[in-house]
Design a protein around this motif. Structure first.
Motif, PDB file in Angstrom:
ATOM      1  N   ALA B  65       0.852  -1.182   0.000  1.00 35.49           N
ATOM      2  CA  ALA B  65       0.000   0.000   0.000  1.00 35.49           C
ATOM      3  C   ALA B  65       0.887   1.230   0.000  1.00 35.49           C
ATOM      4  O   ALA B  65       1.997   1.215   0.524  1.00 35.49           O
ATOM      5  CB  ALA B  65      -0.924   0.010   1.211  1.00 35.49           C
ATOM      6  N   GLU B  66       0.360   2.287  -0.577  1.00 30.32           N
ATOM      7  CA  GLU B  66       1.111   3.532  -0.655  1.00 30.32           C
ATOM      8  C   GLU B  66       0.358   4.643   0.056  1.00 30.32           C
ATOM      9  O   GLU B  66      -0.809   4.925  -0.256  1.00 30.32           O
ATOM     10  CB  GLU B  66       1.382   3.924  -2.096  1.00 30.32           C
ATOM     11  N   PHE B  67       1.032   5.273   0.996  1.00 25.50           N
ATOM     12  CA  PHE B  67       0.477   6.399   1.731  1.00 25.50           C
ATOM     13  C   PHE B  67       0.730   7.669   0.934  1.00 25.50           C
ATOM     14  O   PHE B  67       1.860   7.970   0.557  1.00 25.50           O
ATOM     15  CB  PHE B  67       1.139   6.489   3.097  1.00 25.50           C
ATOM     16  N   ASN B  68      -0.350   8.403   0.669  1.00 25.74           N
ATOM     17  CA  ASN B  68      -0.226   9.669  -0.033  1.00 25.74           C
ATOM     18  C   ASN B  68      -0.872  10.742   0.830  1.00 25.74           C
ATOM     19  O   ASN B  68      -2.100  10.862   0.887  1.00 25.74           O
ATOM     20  CB  ASN B  68      -0.912   9.584  -1.409  1.00 25.74           C
ATOM     21  N   LYS B  69      -0.040  11.524   1.491  1.00 19.97           N
ATOM     22  CA  LYS B  69      -0.549  12.488   2.453  1.00 19.97           C
ATOM     23  C   LYS B  69      -1.333  13.605   1.782  1.00 19.97           C
ATOM     24  O   LYS B  69      -2.376  14.037   2.282  1.00 19.97           O
ATOM     25  CB  LYS B  69       0.602  13.087   3.264  1.00 19.97           C
ATOM     26  N   SER B  70      -0.878  14.063   0.642  1.00 16.32           N
ATOM     27  CA  SER B  70      -1.537  15.188  -0.029  1.00 16.32           C
ATOM     28  C   SER B  70      -2.926  14.805  -0.523  1.00 16.32           C
ATOM     29  O   SER B  70      -3.835  15.642  -0.559  1.00 16.32           O
ATOM     30  CB  SER B  70      -0.690  15.695  -1.191  1.00 16.32           C
ATOM     31  N   GLN B  71      -3.095  13.544  -0.882  1.00 20.77           N
ATOM     32  CA  GLN B  71      -4.402  13.076  -1.345  1.00 20.77           C
ATOM     33  C   GLN B  71      -5.160  12.319  -0.264  1.00 20.77           C
ATOM     34  O   GLN B  71      -6.251  11.810  -0.535  1.00 20.77           O
ATOM     35  CB  GLN B  71      -4.221  12.197  -2.581  1.00 20.77           C
ATOM     36  N   THR B  72      -4.600  12.275   0.914  1.00 21.98           N
ATOM     37  CA  THR B  72      -5.182  11.516   2.055  1.00 21.98           C
ATOM     38  C   THR B  72      -5.700  10.160   1.594  1.00 21.98           C
ATOM     39  O   THR B  72      -6.872   9.801   1.792  1.00 21.98           O
ATOM     40  CB  THR B  72      -6.294  12.315   2.777  1.00 21.98           C
ATOM     41  N   SER B  73      -4.813   9.422   0.943  1.00 21.83           N
ATOM     42  CA  SER B  73      -5.189   8.104   0.433  1.00 21.83           C
ATOM     43  C   SER B  73      -4.215   7.044   0.915  1.00 21.83           C
ATOM     44  O   SER B  73      -3.061   7.332   1.266  1.00 21.83           O
ATOM     45  CB  SER B  73      -5.243   8.109  -1.095  1.00 21.83           C
ATOM     46  N   PHE B  74      -4.685   5.820   0.896  1.00 26.68           N
ATOM     47  CA  PHE B  74      -3.869   4.670   1.306  1.00 26.68           C
ATOM     48  C   PHE B  74      -4.385   3.466   0.523  1.00 26.68           C
ATOM     49  O   PHE B  74      -5.047   2.589   1.051  1.00 26.68           O
ATOM     50  CB  PHE B  74      -3.975   4.460   2.814  1.00 26.68           C
ATOM     51  N   HIS B  75      -4.083   3.444  -0.754  1.00 26.45           N
ATOM     52  CA  HIS B  75      -4.601   2.407  -1.652  1.00 26.45           C
ATOM     53  C   HIS B  75      -3.787   1.119  -1.532  1.00 26.45           C
ATOM     54  O   HIS B  75      -2.562   1.146  -1.437  1.00 26.45           O
ATOM     55  CB  HIS B  75      -4.576   2.896  -3.098  1.00 26.45           C
ATOM     56  N   LEU B  76      -4.491   0.017  -1.606  1.00 27.84           N
ATOM     57  CA  LEU B  76      -3.895  -1.326  -1.481  1.00 27.84           C
ATOM     58  C   LEU B  76      -3.730  -1.927  -2.869  1.00 27.84           C
ATOM     59  O   LEU B  76      -4.658  -1.837  -3.690  1.00 27.84           O
ATOM     60  CB  LEU B  76      -4.798  -2.210  -0.622  1.00 27.84           C
ATOM     61  N   ARG B  77      -2.588  -2.560  -3.121  1.00 25.47           N
ATOM     62  CA  ARG B  77      -2.322  -3.125  -4.444  1.00 25.47           C
ATOM     63  C   ARG B  77      -1.705  -4.516  -4.324  1.00 25.47           C
ATOM     64  O   ARG B  77      -1.060  -4.847  -3.340  1.00 25.47           O
ATOM     65  CB  ARG B  77      -1.363  -2.229  -5.235  1.00 25.47           C
ATOM     66  N   LYS B  78      -1.962  -5.276  -5.383  1.00 25.61           N
ATOM     67  CA  LYS B  78      -1.258  -6.556  -5.541  1.00 25.61           C
ATOM     68  C   LYS B  78      -1.055  -6.759  -7.033  1.00 25.61           C
ATOM     69  O   LYS B  78      -2.007  -6.627  -7.807  1.00 25.61           O
ATOM     70  CB  LYS B  78      -2.044  -7.704  -4.925  1.00 25.61           C
ATOM     71  N   PRO B  79       0.147  -7.093  -7.446  1.00 21.16           N
ATOM     72  CA  PRO B  79       0.430  -7.185  -8.892  1.00 21.16           C
ATOM     73  C   PRO B  79      -0.212  -8.403  -9.567  1.00 21.16           C
ATOM     74  O   PRO B  79      -0.445  -8.366 -10.777  1.00 21.16           O
ATOM     75  CB  PRO B  79       1.956  -7.264  -8.955  1.00 21.16           C
ATOM     76  N   SER B  80      -0.487  -9.447  -8.807  1.00 20.44           N
ATOM     77  CA  SER B  80      -1.038 -10.656  -9.418  1.00 20.44           C
ATOM     78  C   SER B  80      -1.835 -11.405  -8.343  1.00 20.44           C
ATOM     79  O   SER B  80      -1.262 -11.930  -7.400  1.00 20.44           O
ATOM     80  CB  SER B  80       0.087 -11.542  -9.964  1.00 20.44           C
ATOM     81  N   VAL B  81      -3.152 -11.430  -8.508  1.00 23.23           N
ATOM     82  CA  VAL B  81      -3.988 -12.014  -7.449  1.00 23.23           C
ATOM     83  C   VAL B  81      -4.180 -13.514  -7.662  1.00 23.23           C
ATOM     84  O   VAL B  81      -4.099 -14.025  -8.779  1.00 23.23           O
ATOM     85  CB  VAL B  81      -5.351 -11.319  -7.358  1.00 23.23           C
ATOM     86  N   HIS B  82      -4.488 -14.174  -6.553  1.00 24.75           N
ATOM     87  CA  HIS B  82      -4.792 -15.610  -6.565  1.00 24.75           C
ATOM     88  C   HIS B  82      -6.210 -15.838  -6.076  1.00 24.75           C
ATOM     89  O   HIS B  82      -6.803 -14.976  -5.407  1.00 24.75           O
ATOM     90  CB  HIS B  82      -3.801 -16.348  -5.654  1.00 24.75           C
ATOM     91  N   ILE B  83      -6.724 -16.989  -6.376  1.00 24.04           N
ATOM     92  CA  ILE B  83      -8.064 -17.356  -5.917  1.00 24.04           C
ATOM     93  C   ILE B  83      -8.187 -17.169  -4.410  1.00 24.04           C
ATOM     94  O   ILE B  83      -9.207 -16.713  -3.894  1.00 24.04           O
ATOM     95  CB  ILE B  83      -8.410 -18.803  -6.293  1.00 24.04           C
ATOM     96  N   SER B  84      -7.128 -17.493  -3.704  1.00 22.92           N
ATOM     97  CA  SER B  84      -7.144 -17.432  -2.245  1.00 22.92           C
ATOM     98  C   SER B  84      -7.224 -16.005  -1.705  1.00 22.92           C
ATOM     99  O   SER B  84      -7.414 -15.811  -0.500  1.00 22.92           O
ATOM    100  CB  SER B  84      -5.904 -18.120  -1.676  1.00 22.92           C
ATOM    101  N   ASP B  85      -7.079 -15.013  -2.562  1.00 20.64           N
ATOM    102  CA  ASP B  85      -7.203 -13.614  -2.125  1.00 20.64           C
ATOM    103  C   ASP B  85      -8.658 -13.163  -2.043  1.00 20.64           C
ATOM    104  O   ASP B  85      -8.934 -12.056  -1.580  1.00 20.64           O
ATOM    105  CB  ASP B  85      -6.442 -12.687  -3.078  1.00 20.64           C
ATOM    106  N   THR B  86      -9.575 -13.983  -2.487  1.00 20.78           N
ATOM    107  CA  THR B  86     -10.996 -13.658  -2.377  1.00 20.78           C
ATOM    108  C   THR B  86     -11.357 -13.474  -0.913  1.00 20.78           C
ATOM    109  O   THR B  86     -11.204 -14.391  -0.095  1.00 20.78           O
ATOM    110  CB  THR B  86     -11.855 -14.770  -2.995  1.00 20.78           C
TER     111      THR B  86
END
Lengths: 112, 113
Positions: B65-86
């Motif tokens: 996840a990346e913290f962006n103070k100016s945009q008050t955001s904290f978006h979560l990312r994964k480059p390649s998801v698996h079935i188990s991430d459901t």
């Protein structure tokens, strides 16, 4: 998490009856919380405790009371259960210097 | 009180595709940010947290996840998801250690085979 147990895990009760849910922790954490989880609402804080006999209301406290007579136990009581209190209830704890919660596995309560 | 907004209530994604789950919070003062994951019929588990320092935070199961103070955001990312991430994913904000969390309403991630 092994350090927090909630009981019961599931309960069905009738409208108008009192219900008590128990949260027991072995972490010796000072802070304990009760949340309810409902679709579309995420987790909402019901009551919390900063220590033995030190409790306060959260955002959805109406119809609920709590007690904390020992560090390890935090009880949530529905005084007179209503269908709107059908929900999944989670207990969480944290220490005074800790960032983040440890959650229990939840109690699924159905009021019929 | 803090306010946490998760912009997507449901995110379907194909297996091995990248995913981003969005989270915005209200306060401009110092906060501590968390992502939790909830698998069906289970409690919440900590994925990752931002307390200070590097704005890119790595967590378990390949998430970051990346913290962006100016945009008050904290978006979560994964480059390649698996079935188990459901699972259901919750963003949360805490303003001081020991204080209560404020949770978003959750994002249901469904990974399609």
């Amino acid at each position: 998490d092994a350090g927090i147990t909630q009981s019961p895990r599931h309960k069905v009760t009738e409208t108008g009856t009192p219900v008590t849910l128990r949260c027991h922790q072995t972490e010796n954490h000072r802070y304990m919380y009760w949340y309810r989880q409902d679709p579309g609402h995420g987790l909402r804080l019901i009551h919390y405790s900063y220590g033995v006999k030190d409790t306060d209301k959260g955002e959805v406290s109406d119809g609920y009371s709590v007690s904390r007579s020992k560090t390890e136990d935090f009880l949530l009581t529905l005084e007179s259960a209503t269908s709107s209190q059908t929900s999944v209830y989670f207990c969480a704890t944290t220490g005074a210097l800790n960032y983040g919660y440890t959650f229990g596995s939840g109690t699924r309560l159905t009021v019929v | 009180a803090q306010s946490v907004t998760q912009l997507d209530s449901q995110v379907p994604v194909f297996e091995e595709a990248p995913v981003e789950l969005r989270c915005n919070y209200s306060s401009s003062v110092s906060v501590y940010l968390f992502w939790y994951v909830q698998y069906p019929n289970q409690g919440l588990q900590l994925l990752l947290k931002y307390l200070s320092g590097s704005t890119l935070v790595k967590g378990i199961n390949g998430f970051e996840a990346e913290f962006n103070k100016s945009q008050t955001s904290f978006h979560l990312r994964k480059p390649s998801v698996h079935i188990s991430d459901t699972a259901e994913y919750f963003c949360a904000v805490q303003d001081n250690p020991g204080n209560q969390f404020y949770f978003g309403t959750g994002t249901s991630l469904t990974v399609i085979p």
